[in-house]
Design a protein around this motif. Sequence first.
Motif, PDB file in Angstrom:
ATOM      1  N   LEU A   3       0.779  -1.148  -0.079  1.00  0.00           N
ATOM      2  CA  LEU A   3       0.032   0.034  -0.121  1.00  0.00           C
ATOM      3  C   LEU A   3       0.886   1.243   0.076  1.00  0.00           C
ATOM      4  O   LEU A   3       0.568   2.329  -0.537  1.00  0.00           O
ATOM      5  N   SER A   4       2.064   1.238   0.773  1.00  0.00           N
ATOM      6  CA  SER A   4       2.811   2.521   0.696  1.00  0.00           C
ATOM      7  C   SER A   4       3.614   2.373  -0.590  1.00  0.00           C
ATOM      8  O   SER A   4       3.586   3.655  -1.211  1.00  0.00           O
ATOM      9  N   CYS A  25      -7.782   2.683  -7.788  1.00  0.00           N
ATOM     10  CA  CYS A  25      -8.687   1.507  -7.773  1.00  0.00           C
ATOM     11  C   CYS A  25      -7.925   0.318  -6.928  1.00  0.00           C
ATOM     12  O   CYS A  25      -8.447  -0.336  -6.060  1.00  0.00           O
ATOM     13  N   VAL A  26      -6.731  -0.061  -7.307  1.00  0.00           N
ATOM     14  CA  VAL A  26      -5.843  -1.070  -6.510  1.00  0.00           C
ATOM     15  C   VAL A  26      -5.712  -0.705  -5.216  1.00  0.00           C
ATOM     16  O   VAL A  26      -5.747  -1.582  -4.483  1.00  0.00           O
ATOM     17  N   GLU A  27      -5.442   0.468  -5.124  1.00  0.00           N
ATOM     18  CA  GLU A  27      -5.025   1.092  -3.752  1.00  0.00           C
ATOM     19  C   GLU A  27      -6.274   0.945  -2.814  1.00  0.00           C
ATOM     20  O   GLU A  27      -6.184   0.424  -1.812  1.00  0.00           O
ATOM     21  N   PRO A  66       1.140   4.225   4.576  1.00  0.00           N
ATOM     22  CA  PRO A  66       1.051   4.692   3.361  1.00  0.00           C
ATOM     23  C   PRO A  66       0.795   6.117   3.238  1.00  0.00           C
ATOM     24  O   PRO A  66       1.534   6.680   2.081  1.00  0.00           O
ATOM     25  N   SER A  67       0.221   6.920   3.954  1.00  0.00           N
ATOM     26  CA  SER A  67      -0.163   8.109   4.054  1.00  0.00           C
ATOM     27  C   SER A  67       1.237   9.031   4.088  1.00  0.00           C
ATOM     28  O   SER A  67       1.437   9.881   3.272  1.00  0.00           O
ATOM     29  N   LEU A  68       1.911   8.690   5.034  1.00  0.00           N
ATOM     30  CA  LEU A  68       3.248   9.356   5.578  1.00  0.00           C
ATOM     31  C   LEU A  68       4.253   9.065   4.098  1.00  0.00           C
ATOM     32  O   LEU A  68       4.814  10.149   3.795  1.00  0.00           O
TER      33      LEU A  68
END
Length: 166
Positions: free
Chosen positions: A25-26, A76-78, A137-139
Amino acid sequence: MKARGSAQRYIANICRPYRWQIILLSLLTVLQSVCQVALAVLMRFVVDSAVSADGKLSFWGIIFAADIVLMVALYCVESWMRGSTADRFSGALRQDILRCAVFSGERLLRQEHSGVLISRAMEDVYAVCDGTISALPSLAGQVARLVAAAIAVVLLYPPLAVVLLL
């Protein structure tokens, strides 16, 4: 303060089987960030080609469209992967909470109202899972966006990059 550390260790232990999904995800979030910055850079090339009429407009237009398609596919995948990982992680956490409740004494269960226990087992667990799975992942995405934007500024407007660094 000790309880907070033990809660973090507990969440980290429950989260351990999902570490590869979080890493993937990252990586997907980093790719999305790079594509977003590339979109801005490609837009500049499309506009410059249209204004100069140098015949490269179709080339830059195709690359621009490919970047948009790639961004949509990555999103879409994420999104699917984040949802499925959060669901599996929250299921594992709920299962562990129910296991603890089954093997605890009745006296311990009576200390809390049943509505509070159900609320924690349903809504709070999903909030913890979603936050845990989204944090790294956001970071990574934000750092990648900043680095990509800095590289774009250096490549497109070097004098502005010097001013920004100062």
